[in-house]
Design a protein around this motif. Structure first.
Motif, short mmCIF file in Angstrom:
data_model
loop_
_atom_site.label_atom_id
_atom_site.label_comp_id
_atom_site.label_asym_id
_atom_site.label_seq_id
_atom_site.Cartn_x
_atom_site.Cartn_y
_atom_site.Cartn_z
N VAL A 72 1.35 -4.97 36.28
CA VAL A 72 1.88 -4.26 35.14
C VAL A 72 3.18 -3.99 35.48
CG1 VAL A 72 2.18 -2.52 33.55
CG2 VAL A 72 -0.24 -3.24 34.35
N ASP A 73 4.34 -4.68 34.53
CA ASP A 73 5.76 -4.50 34.92
C ASP A 73 6.10 -2.88 34.43
OD1 ASP A 73 8.51 -4.55 35.33
OD2 ASP A 73 8.83 -6.41 34.03
N VAL A 74 6.49 -2.30 35.55
CA VAL A 74 7.07 -0.98 35.32
C VAL A 74 7.90 -0.82 34.35
CG1 VAL A 74 8.04 1.16 36.40
CG2 VAL A 74 6.30 -0.11 37.72
N GLU A 75 8.91 -1.84 34.21
CA GLU A 75 10.11 -1.71 33.25
C GLU A 75 9.53 -1.61 31.90
OE1 GLU A 75 12.39 -5.20 33.77
OE2 GLU A 75 13.47 -4.32 35.89
N LYS A 76 8.27 -2.00 31.57
CA LYS A 76 7.74 -1.88 30.23
C LYS A 76 7.68 -0.36 29.83
CE LYS A 76 4.89 -6.21 30.33
NZ LYS A 76 3.27 -6.62 30.13
N LEU A 77 7.73 0.46 30.74
CA LEU A 77 7.68 2.03 30.42
C LEU A 77 9.11 2.08 29.77
CD1 LEU A 77 6.60 3.85 33.59
CD2 LEU A 77 5.64 3.83 31.25
N MET A 78 10.05 1.53 30.22
CA MET A 78 11.28 1.80 29.49
C MET A 78 11.53 1.08 27.98
SD MET A 78 12.92 3.80 31.04
CE MET A 78 14.34 3.95 30.17
N ALA A 79 10.59 -0.07 27.83
CA ALA A 79 10.53 -0.69 26.59
C ALA A 79 9.98 0.07 25.43
CB ALA A 79 9.62 -2.13 27.00
N THR A 80 9.14 0.87 25.97
CA THR A 80 8.56 1.96 24.97
C THR A 80 9.45 3.05 24.27
OG1 THR A 80 7.64 3.48 26.74
CG2 THR A 80 6.28 1.86 25.99
N VAL A 81 10.87 2.91 24.87
CA VAL A 81 11.69 3.90 24.24
C VAL A 81 13.02 3.04 24.13
CG1 VAL A 81 10.77 5.91 25.70
CG2 VAL A 81 12.51 4.72 26.70
N SER A 82 13.02 1.79 24.44
CA SER A 82 14.32 1.10 24.13
C SER A 82 14.21 0.00 22.81
CB SER A 82 14.72 0.40 25.35
OG SER A 82 13.86 -0.65 25.79
N SER A 83 12.84 0.09 22.39
CA SER A 83 12.61 -0.63 21.28
C SER A 83 12.37 0.12 19.92
CB SER A 83 11.42 -1.49 21.40
OG SER A 83 10.37 -0.36 21.29
N GLY A 84 12.55 -0.46 18.73
CA GLY A 84 12.25 -0.01 17.36
C GLY A 84 11.05 0.73 17.30
N VAL A 85 10.10 0.60 18.12
CA VAL A 85 8.69 1.07 17.85
C VAL A 85 8.85 2.66 17.92
CG1 VAL A 85 6.48 1.49 18.77
CG2 VAL A 85 7.43 -0.89 18.94
N LEU A 86 9.71 2.95 18.90
CA LEU A 86 9.63 4.44 18.90
C LEU A 86 10.42 5.24 17.69
CD1 LEU A 86 9.44 7.30 20.45
CD2 LEU A 86 11.56 6.63 21.81
N ALA A 87 11.37 4.59 17.29
CA ALA A 87 12.06 5.11 16.00
C ALA A 87 11.50 5.11 14.62
CB ALA A 87 13.41 4.35 15.98
N THR A 88 10.46 4.07 14.66
CA THR A 88 9.75 3.89 13.57
C THR A 88 8.27 4.23 13.66
OG1 THR A 88 9.34 1.62 13.95
CG2 THR A 88 11.33 2.07 12.79
N ALA A 89 7.66 4.23 14.77
CA ALA A 89 6.14 4.60 14.84
C ALA A 89 6.13 5.37 15.97
CB ALA A 89 5.53 3.29 14.79
N PRO A 90 6.55 6.64 16.30
CA PRO A 90 6.37 7.31 17.43
C PRO A 90 4.87 7.47 17.94
CG PRO A 90 7.17 8.95 15.80
CD PRO A 90 7.19 7.38 15.15
N ALA A 91 4.01 7.64 17.22
CA ALA A 91 2.65 7.77 17.61
C ALA A 91 2.24 6.61 18.16
CB ALA A 91 1.69 8.17 16.32
N ARG A 92 2.57 5.44 17.86
CA ARG A 92 2.24 4.16 18.22
C ARG A 92 3.05 3.88 19.91
NH1 ARG A 92 3.53 -1.32 17.08
NH2 ARG A 92 5.03 -0.70 15.18
N ALA A 93 4.12 4.44 19.84
CA ALA A 93 4.85 4.36 21.20
C ALA A 93 4.43 5.12 22.01
CB ALA A 93 6.54 4.88 20.75
N ARG A 94 3.91 6.26 21.90
CA ARG A 94 3.20 7.36 22.74
C ARG A 94 2.02 6.65 23.14
NH1 ARG A 94 2.69 12.55 24.37
NH2 ARG A 94 4.43 12.94 23.32
N GLU A 95 1.18 6.01 22.14
CA GLU A 95 -0.20 5.34 22.64
C GLU A 95 0.29 3.94 23.68
OE1 GLU A 95 -3.35 2.63 20.32
OE2 GLU A 95 -2.74 4.59 19.20
#
Length: 293
Positions: free
Chosen positions: A66-89
């Motif tokens: 698992v690439d650790v950088e994917k952690l940052m992808a969860t806060v640098s993509s549109g998912v967080l801004a449009t669907a925060p619950a999905r981003a948290r999951e």
């Protein structure tokens, strides 16, 4: 003495506070309390664990599919801004694959082999009108292997209070770009003691050809955090470690490398996040040139 302490059940505890504010071109976002909270909460989680894996994982030679950088992808993509619950999951799923268990309240345990970092992350919105928030990172660090937990703690605190880790994360969404900006990061607790204990684990009062592996591992980890690759963190003073020392000396004005000096050890720790500073300074001019084109 440090060797004995490192093999007991004692833990080094750190307590760091960060102050953050949300900036966006969409005024409506500031009226959404839950979304503001998610932005700060998930960004804080990603920043903390990115630093923890970079430091602890490198020290232990940790590798994961698992690439650790994917952690940052969860806060640098549109998912967080449009669907925060999905981003948290998604973020929780990635953390689970990396060996982190975390509760909805923010209590966590990061376990790599015999090394454990446990604690909690708290996020509180203070001024809703301007989306001003406070984040607390509190953790206890324990281990039963020969990498100094004092050095790990010091590097982690410095990482959380340095640019760009303590800087700005941008999130692109339907409402435009949102910026999560850390405006300062005061440390609660005895920072001087954490640094002093780390210094004690970096220096060795004896012949340099008798320096224990655990001490060289701590030194190699500091060189790595400075941005100079010592190769594998194996406690061996080999060719790559010597090359990293020379590169470090040149980058800092031909500073004399003297691991037996407390002043030098403090200098190394306080500059340990400088590789990110240099990467930032290198990338910014490139961005500027691309805009001009």
């Amino acid at each position: 003495m440090a060797e004995v302490i490192d093999r007991t059940d004692t833990s080094v505890r750190l307590d760091v506070f960060a102050r953050s504010t949300l900036l966006t071109g969409s005024a409506t976002l500031f009226d959404d309390v839950e979304q503001n909270f998610e932005l700060l909460s998930l960004t804080s989680r990603a920043l903390f664990f990115e630093a923890a894996f970079d430091i602890v994982g490198k020290a232990l030679g940790y590798s994961s599919d698992v690439d650790v950088e994917k952690l940052m992808a969860t806060v640098s993509s549109g998912v967080l801004a449009t669907a925060p619950a999905r981003a948290r999951e998604e973020q929780s799923r990635i953390l689970g694959l990396l060996g982190v268990s975390i509760t909805p309240e923010g209590a966590f345990t990061l376990r790599i082999d015999d090394y454990v970092v446990s604690g909690f992350i708290e996020v509180e919105l203070i001024e809703l009108g301007s989306a001003f928030g406070s984040t607390r990172f509190a953790a206890g660090i324990t281990h039963a292997i020969d990498v100094s937990k004092n050095v790990i703690a010091a590097l982690l605190v410095i990482a959380l209070t340095s640019q760009p880790l303590g800087g700005t994360v941008s999130v692109s969404g339907e409402a435009g770009t949102i910026f999560v900006c850390s405006i300062n990061a005061p440390i609660s607790g005895d920072m001087d003691r954490i640094i002093d204990d780390a210094i004690s684990d970096l220096i060795f009062d004896g012949p340099q050809d008798q320096v224990p592996k655990s001490v060289w591992k701590a030194r190699q980890l500091c060189l790595y955090r400075l941005g100079f690759n010592p190769g594998k963190i194996d406690g061996k003073y080999g060719r790559k470690t010597k090359a990293a020392e020379r590169a470090f000396s040149k980058a800092f004005g031909d500073v004399h490398v003297n691991w037996s000096s407390k002043v030098f050890a403090r200098f190394v720790l306080e500059n340990s996040n400088s590789k990110y500073q240099r990467e930032l300074s290198i990338s910014e001019p490139k961005k500027e040139r691309s805009r001009r084109r």
